[in-house]
Design an enzyme around this catalytic site. Structure first.
Site, PDB file in Angstrom:
ATOM      1  N   TYR A 157      29.022 -50.493  -3.285  1.00  0.00           N
ATOM      2  CA  TYR A 157      30.134 -51.301  -3.800  1.00  0.00           C
ATOM      3  C   TYR A 157      30.735 -50.660  -5.060  1.00  0.00           C
ATOM      4  O   TYR A 157      31.955 -50.501  -5.171  1.00  0.00           O
ATOM      5  CB  TYR A 157      29.620 -52.713  -4.114  1.00  0.00           C
ATOM      6  CG  TYR A 157      30.691 -53.650  -4.619  1.00  0.00           C
ATOM      7  CD1 TYR A 157      31.638 -54.175  -3.756  1.00  0.00           C
ATOM      8  CD2 TYR A 157      30.763 -53.998  -5.967  1.00  0.00           C
ATOM      9  CE1 TYR A 157      32.631 -55.024  -4.220  1.00  0.00           C
ATOM     10  CE2 TYR A 157      31.748 -54.860  -6.431  1.00  0.00           C
ATOM     11  CZ  TYR A 157      32.674 -55.364  -5.550  1.00  0.00           C
ATOM     12  OH  TYR A 157      33.660 -56.207  -6.010  1.00  0.00           O
ATOM     13  N   SER A 160      32.626 -47.618  -4.164  1.00  0.00           N
ATOM     14  CA  SER A 160      33.907 -47.916  -3.503  1.00  0.00           C
ATOM     15  C   SER A 160      34.965 -48.345  -4.510  1.00  0.00           C
ATOM     16  O   SER A 160      36.142 -47.998  -4.388  1.00  0.00           O
ATOM     17  CB  SER A 160      33.716 -49.006  -2.435  1.00  0.00           C
ATOM     18  OG  SER A 160      33.528 -50.290  -3.026  1.00  0.00           O
ATOM     19  N   LYS A 161      34.542 -49.097  -5.536  1.00  0.00           N
ATOM     20  CA  LYS A 161      35.510 -49.600  -6.511  1.00  0.00           C
ATOM     21  C   LYS A 161      35.886 -48.508  -7.527  1.00  0.00           C
ATOM     22  O   LYS A 161      37.025 -48.465  -8.009  1.00  0.00           O
ATOM     23  CB  LYS A 161      34.964 -50.850  -7.205  1.00  0.00           C
ATOM     24  CG  LYS A 161      34.728 -52.031  -6.248  1.00  0.00           C
ATOM     25  CD  LYS A 161      36.006 -52.485  -5.531  1.00  0.00           C
ATOM     26  CE  LYS A 161      35.800 -53.766  -4.731  1.00  0.00           C
ATOM     27  NZ  LYS A 161      37.029 -54.263  -4.090  1.00  0.00           N
TER      28      LYS A 161
HETATM   29  N1  NAP Z   1      34.048 -62.801  -6.034  1.00  0.00           N
HETATM   30  C1  NAP Z   1      33.763 -61.952  -7.001  1.00  0.00           C
HETATM   31  O1  NAP Z   1      32.888 -62.236  -7.860  1.00  0.00           O
HETATM   32  C2  NAP Z   1      34.521 -60.651  -7.130  1.00  0.00           C
HETATM   33  C3  NAP Z   1      34.397 -59.938  -8.338  1.00  0.00           C
HETATM   34  C4  NAP Z   1      35.065 -58.736  -8.463  1.00  0.00           C
HETATM   35  C5  NAP Z   1      35.852 -58.253  -7.419  1.00  0.00           C
HETATM   36  N2  NAP Z   1      35.958 -58.965  -6.273  1.00  0.00           N
HETATM   37  C6  NAP Z   1      36.779 -58.407  -5.195  1.00  0.00           C
HETATM   38  O2  NAP Z   1      37.725 -59.356  -4.776  1.00  0.00           O
HETATM   39  C7  NAP Z   1      38.088 -59.088  -3.427  1.00  0.00           C
HETATM   40  C8  NAP Z   1      38.137 -60.402  -2.653  1.00  0.00           C
HETATM   41  O3  NAP Z   1      36.829 -60.949  -2.618  1.00  0.00           O
HETATM   42  P1  NAP Z   1      36.539 -62.518  -2.712  1.00  0.00           P
HETATM   43  O4  NAP Z   1      35.754 -62.735  -3.928  1.00  0.00           O
HETATM   44  O5  NAP Z   1      37.776 -63.307  -2.487  1.00  0.00           O
HETATM   45  O6  NAP Z   1      35.507 -62.663  -1.488  1.00  0.00           O
HETATM   46  P2  NAP Z   1      35.625 -63.378  -0.064  1.00  0.00           P
HETATM   47  O7  NAP Z   1      35.949 -64.807  -0.204  1.00  0.00           O
HETATM   48  O8  NAP Z   1      34.371 -62.999   0.649  1.00  0.00           O
HETATM   49  O9  NAP Z   1      36.869 -62.645   0.592  1.00  0.00           O
HETATM   50  C9  NAP Z   1      36.782 -61.356   1.135  1.00  0.00           C
HETATM   51  C10 NAP Z   1      37.932 -61.199   2.097  1.00  0.00           C
HETATM   52  O10 NAP Z   1      37.875 -59.874   2.666  1.00  0.00           O
HETATM   53  C11 NAP Z   1      38.022 -59.997   4.074  1.00  0.00           C
HETATM   54  N3  NAP Z   1      37.404 -58.888   4.752  1.00  0.00           N
HETATM   55  C12 NAP Z   1      36.107 -58.497   4.716  1.00  0.00           C
HETATM   56  N4  NAP Z   1      35.921 -57.441   5.513  1.00  0.00           N
HETATM   57  C13 NAP Z   1      37.126 -57.155   6.073  1.00  0.00           C
HETATM   58  C14 NAP Z   1      37.589 -56.192   6.986  1.00  0.00           C
HETATM   59  N5  NAP Z   1      36.762 -55.270   7.522  1.00  0.00           N
HETATM   60  N6  NAP Z   1      38.901 -56.187   7.339  1.00  0.00           N
HETATM   61  C15 NAP Z   1      39.740 -57.119   6.830  1.00  0.00           C
HETATM   62  N7  NAP Z   1      39.371 -58.049   5.943  1.00  0.00           N
HETATM   63  C16 NAP Z   1      38.076 -58.073   5.587  1.00  0.00           C
HETATM   64  C17 NAP Z   1      37.377 -61.336   4.418  1.00  0.00           C
HETATM   65  O11 NAP Z   1      37.889 -61.867   5.612  1.00  0.00           O
HETATM   66  P3  NAP Z   1      37.256 -61.743   7.068  1.00  0.00           P
HETATM   67  O12 NAP Z   1      35.778 -61.944   6.937  1.00  0.00           O
HETATM   68  O13 NAP Z   1      37.944 -62.852   7.809  1.00  0.00           O
HETATM   69  O14 NAP Z   1      37.638 -60.406   7.584  1.00  0.00           O
HETATM   70  C18 NAP Z   1      37.864 -62.183   3.254  1.00  0.00           C
HETATM   71  O15 NAP Z   1      39.152 -62.660   3.523  1.00  0.00           O
HETATM   72  C19 NAP Z   1      37.072 -58.079  -2.902  1.00  0.00           C
HETATM   73  O16 NAP Z   1      37.663 -56.810  -2.826  1.00  0.00           O
HETATM   74  C20 NAP Z   1      35.982 -58.080  -3.942  1.00  0.00           C
HETATM   75  O17 NAP Z   1      35.335 -56.829  -4.057  1.00  0.00           O
HETATM   76  C21 NAP Z   1      35.306 -60.155  -6.102  1.00  0.00           C
END
Ligand code: NAP
Length: 279
Positions: A157, A160-161
């Protein structure tokens, strides 16, 4: 309506089926944006599209796995065919694996994280760029605090980031003078399904236990989406969310010290919180 609102702006959001992407779609729909909603879970996208329309936007659910290059090409092509142009791409789809690197049984999961988080964003960007250039559009990449401040047991992870950040910084220079802005968002923990879906080294999702690492600084998906929308509106380069900024600066001056602080004050307590509630 002020010109800098997203009314009638065509926006592709990957990872729109939950969390930050979903909250972002709802915010932009309220401003009257025309959205292309991408993720794998089609039924979630259909339901979200219906709510976006109720809020005054237009919305097209486009199920896609961003790890599939052809699917990214199709996502952009179908968006432009439906709306006639593309003003903003938000690369937000992401997954994670929590495991010590040496405990991964092989590199299958590691590669999957890179394919989704990094190469998925690269593929969407590659296909969107000609259209963004036509309208001096916006590219927004959702990275993580981990892109500037690594933590252990998340090597795929974090890699990737970091790759996403380097890609964005390099591309921004290539695009200078084109009118296209590149914004990188680096959130701290956000309450979403992300940590429930977080896999262990065997690929098993952690489930609700994954949320136990949260601290009082953890923000809601809507708070994160609000920050993202403002950063995109102002065409900011990068937004690093609290509490990371100070540690990011400290890492420039004393990286070994900051590594120790992260392990002691952040990583070990998070592992303890997760373990304590397992028992
Ligand atoms: N939550 C945190 O604490 C946090 C912190 C820092 C950064 N982020 C970043 O924020 C972004 C969004 O995450 P989130 O927190 O909103 O988590 P989340 O609720 O799990 O959302 C992740 C989204 O990515 C989609 N996804 C996963 N694999 C995919 C694929 N192969 N193709 C297309 N879509 C895909 C999922 O949808 P499907 O499963 O329907 O495909 C879901 O819509 C991510 O990039 C994450 O790294 C999150």
């Amino acid at each position: 309506m002020p010109a800098d609102r997203f009314s009638r702006k065509v926006v592709v959001i990957t990872g729109a089926s939950s969390g930050i992407g979903e909250a972002l779609a709802l915010r932009l729909a309220s401003e009257g944006a025309w959205l292309a909603l991408a993720a794998r879970r089609a039924e979630r996208l259909d339901a979200l599209a219906a709510v976006c329309k109720e809020r005054g936007g237009r919305a097209l659910p486009l199920p896609a796995d961003v790890a599939d290059e052809a699917a990214c090409r199709d996502l952009v092509a179908r968006t432009v065919s439906e709306y006639g142009r593309l003003d903003m791409l938000v690369n937000n789809a992401g997954i994670t694996v929590a495991s010590l690197f040496s405990e991964l049984p092989d590199l299958t999961l590691f590669r999957r994280v890179i394919d989704v988080n990094f190469l998925g964003a690269v593929s969407c960007t590659y296909n969107a760029l000609p259209h963004l250039k036509q309208v001096a559009g916006r590219l927004v990449n959702v990275a993580s605090l981990g892109a500037v401040l690594p933590i252990p047991a998340n090597t795929s992870y974090i890699a990737s980031k970091h790759a996403m950040l380097g890609f964005s910084d390099s591309l921004r220079m290539e695009l200078s003078g084109s009118g296209v802005s590149v914004t990188v968002i680096c959130p701290y923990w956000v309450v979403t399904e992300f940590h429930e879906n977080m896999m262990d080294g065997q690929g098993r999702p952690r489930g609700v236990a994954g949320r136990r690492i949260y601290t009082r600084r953890t923000m809601t998906a809507d708070q994160c989406a609000r920050i993202l929308v403002e950063a995109a509106r102002k065409r900011k380069r990068q937004v690093v969310m609290a509490p990371g900024r100070l540690a990011q600066l400290g890492r420039l001056v004393a990286p070994a010290l900051i590594d120790r602080v992260i392990i002691k004050a952040f990583f070990r307590p998070a592992v303890r919180r997760a373990q304590a509630q397992k028992q």
